[in-house]
Design an enzyme around this catalytic site. Sequence first.
Site, short mmCIF file in Angstrom:
data_model
loop_
_atom_site.label_atom_id
_atom_site.label_comp_id
_atom_site.label_asym_id
_atom_site.label_seq_id
_atom_site.Cartn_x
_atom_site.Cartn_y
_atom_site.Cartn_z
N CYS A 149 -21.91 2.63 -100.90
CA CYS A 149 -22.35 3.44 -100.32
C CYS A 149 -21.59 4.81 -101.00
O CYS A 149 -22.18 5.95 -100.81
CB CYS A 149 -22.53 3.72 -99.17
SG CYS A 149 -21.63 3.83 -97.94
N GLU B 121 -27.18 4.74 -91.99
CA GLU B 121 -25.81 5.73 -92.80
C GLU B 121 -26.19 4.62 -93.96
O GLU B 121 -26.39 3.55 -93.87
CB GLU B 121 -24.03 5.09 -92.73
CG GLU B 121 -23.20 4.99 -91.13
CD GLU B 121 -23.43 6.69 -91.62
OE1 GLU B 121 -23.44 6.85 -93.12
OE2 GLU B 121 -22.96 7.98 -91.00
P1 NDP Z 1 -31.04 -3.30 -96.52
O1 NDP Z 1 -31.32 -2.12 -95.98
O2 NDP Z 1 -32.36 -4.55 -96.47
O3 NDP Z 1 -29.89 -4.73 -95.77
C1 NDP Z 1 -29.79 -3.58 -94.49
C2 NDP Z 1 -29.43 -4.53 -93.20
O4 NDP Z 1 -30.68 -4.24 -93.06
C3 NDP Z 1 -29.32 -6.42 -92.73
O5 NDP Z 1 -28.95 -6.53 -92.10
C4 NDP Z 1 -30.70 -6.63 -93.33
O6 NDP Z 1 -31.36 -7.66 -92.44
C5 NDP Z 1 -31.62 -5.32 -92.31
N1 NDP Z 1 -32.94 -5.71 -92.57
C6 NDP Z 1 -33.93 -5.11 -93.63
N2 NDP Z 1 -34.80 -4.95 -92.79
C7 NDP Z 1 -34.82 -4.61 -91.99
C8 NDP Z 1 -35.89 -4.57 -90.57
N3 NDP Z 1 -37.05 -3.96 -91.73
N4 NDP Z 1 -35.94 -3.59 -89.71
C9 NDP Z 1 -34.27 -4.27 -89.13
N5 NDP Z 1 -33.17 -4.27 -89.94
C10 NDP Z 1 -33.70 -5.07 -91.46
O7 NDP Z 1 -30.60 -3.51 -97.78
P2 NDP Z 1 -30.18 -4.86 -98.89
O8 NDP Z 1 -28.93 -5.70 -98.37
O9 NDP Z 1 -31.40 -5.56 -98.94
O10 NDP Z 1 -30.17 -3.77 -100.10
C11 NDP Z 1 -30.87 -3.28 -100.96
C12 NDP Z 1 -30.34 -1.77 -100.87
O11 NDP Z 1 -30.05 -0.63 -99.97
C13 NDP Z 1 -28.88 -2.25 -102.06
O12 NDP Z 1 -28.98 -2.32 -103.40
C14 NDP Z 1 -27.90 -0.83 -101.47
O13 NDP Z 1 -28.70 0.45 -102.45
C15 NDP Z 1 -28.72 -0.08 -100.54
N6 NDP Z 1 -27.40 -0.11 -99.72
C16 NDP Z 1 -26.63 0.05 -98.66
C17 NDP Z 1 -25.99 0.01 -98.52
C18 NDP Z 1 -24.94 1.11 -98.11
O14 NDP Z 1 -23.43 1.32 -97.99
N7 NDP Z 1 -25.11 2.06 -97.05
C19 NDP Z 1 -25.16 -0.95 -97.80
C20 NDP Z 1 -26.56 -2.24 -98.24
C21 NDP Z 1 -27.61 -1.50 -98.90
P3 NDP Z 1 -30.82 -8.85 -94.11
O15 NDP Z 1 -30.54 -8.62 -95.78
O16 NDP Z 1 -30.77 -9.76 -93.84
O17 NDP Z 1 -32.38 -9.53 -94.12
#
Ligand code: NDP
Length: 483
Positions: A282, A248
């Site tokens: 989102c 998602e």
């Molecule tokens: P990310 O996609 O980086 O993070 C989401 C989750 O994935 C966190 O638990 C993060 O860990 C983890 N993650 C990050 N990199 C990896 C990887 N290489 N492999 C596996 N898991 C990973 O989102 P961000 O928090 O950095 O947010 C950035 C942008 O993403 C936001 O500005 C928004 O646009 C979007 N976003 C969308 C969401 C939604 O509900 N659809 C939710 C959150 C973000 P950790 O953060 O602990 O490093």
Amino acid sequence: MSILQKNLIAGEWVSGESEIENHNPSDLTDLVGVYAQASSDQLNATLEQARLAQSQWAAVGMEKKQAVLMAIGNEMMERSEELGTLLSREEGKPLAEGKGEVFRAGQFFTYYAAECLRQLGENADSVRDGIEIDVRREPVGVVSIISPWNFPTATASWKIAPALCYGNAVVWKPANVTPASAVALSEIIARQDIPKGLFSLVMGSGSAIGSQLAASPLIDAVSFTGSVPVGKQIAGAAIANLTRVQLEMGSKNALVVMDDGDLDLAVGVALGGAFGGSGQKCTASSRLIVHDAVHDEFVEKLVKGAQAMKVGHALEEGTQIGPVVSEQQLKENLAYVKLGRSEGAELVCGGTRVDADHNGHYMCPGVFINTNNTMQINREEMFAPLAAVIKVDGYEEALSVTNDTHFGLTSGIVTRSLARATHFRRHARTGVVTVNLPTAGTDYHVPFGGRGESSYGPREQGKTAAEFYTIVKTAYISSGLPE
Ligand code: NDP
């Protein structure tokens, strides 16, 4: 001195290879806690134990599973005040939203508690005489869950609850920005009478623990919510092992305001949809597609409404917009304001950093006008309290602009016309459509998910969750006796 909050590895609470500090985004002087970061070896150890625990859990009766999920859900609902306060303190959403999220998360568990008792299969006669067919669902196995910070408790719960309901083990990596909510939920789950290691908490960075988890051959499925680039990375790693994957991701949701709609309702729907949770959803409607006959009046009322919204400390009464989650997010938001202006959009209010009474990441809600759908601010998910108004000359153009996006999670229309509402509901290319309601805000007993770059794999929530968390088995049975 803050007590170290530990990871739940193979059924034991243990320290990690390092620690991180978690600060309140409403007040950076407030240290929420210190959290262990799991090591690579700890992750492997917990995955191995999860495999054993999963086979034990699969054999547990449905009433026992139901009781476990019900107990988790009830406790969360009972403690929603306390846990919602913790959530708001570490994430920054206003207190009412924090409490509401925890309560809703509890409801996911009680809903799936009931689903434990409703797992019916199918049966059929074979095309061959004397043979019966039984079709039933079995657990997938060890499921890894990688969740984001914007709904730290609810998103995780709508994954963990169905995973456990359908007999799987769970290894959960929450976002490192919101570990306190993760520890609180994990403590509740760990206290239940479940096999040792059935549920694990592995806090750590996405680039280290998250990527190892997604790429591990020891998992059978991975469910992720977060950004598109990370979602694609996770999918690539998972597919290399033929691991089942569900994503998602982001979106660029549109709210259409028609000339026949109730304008005050439209403004309320737009304010809630665009700025609720500081726009960090989102499902947020960051594109406001407005009929030119009502454009000026709508903008005037929207700006008035946005300027009246109280930006402040998430835990203070009256706050409608809390801080954004981090300094990094705030920087990105302000960069989008700059970008919008450089693209020719006019910022008619907000969009600036606010110096509030506390030292936090505050930003006031911003509205762009004179925008078009080719601008980057209308193509990319900003995840900010920012909305861009796109003027259109009629319904057909509004629908066409709505669908002109790489994403496709939610869309909404404000109209009094049944014909337009019906046509929009059928032709908007999104997984969720709303009529006279904000694009954000969904129920737990029905499917949730999108199209395009917003989602990949089976839908989450409701009964549809079974498609991801189970595998279908088809059995052919002959009595061995002549008919
Ligand atoms: P990310 O996609 O980086 O993070 C989401 C989750 O994935 C966190 O638990 C993060 O860990 C983890 N993650 C990050 N990199 C990896 C990887 N290489 N492999 C596996 N898991 C990973 O989102 P961000 O928090 O950095 O947010 C950035 C942008 O993403 C936001 O500005 C928004 O646009 C979007 N976003 C969308 C969401 C939604 O509900 N659809 C939710 C959150 C973000 P950790 O953060 O602990 O490093």
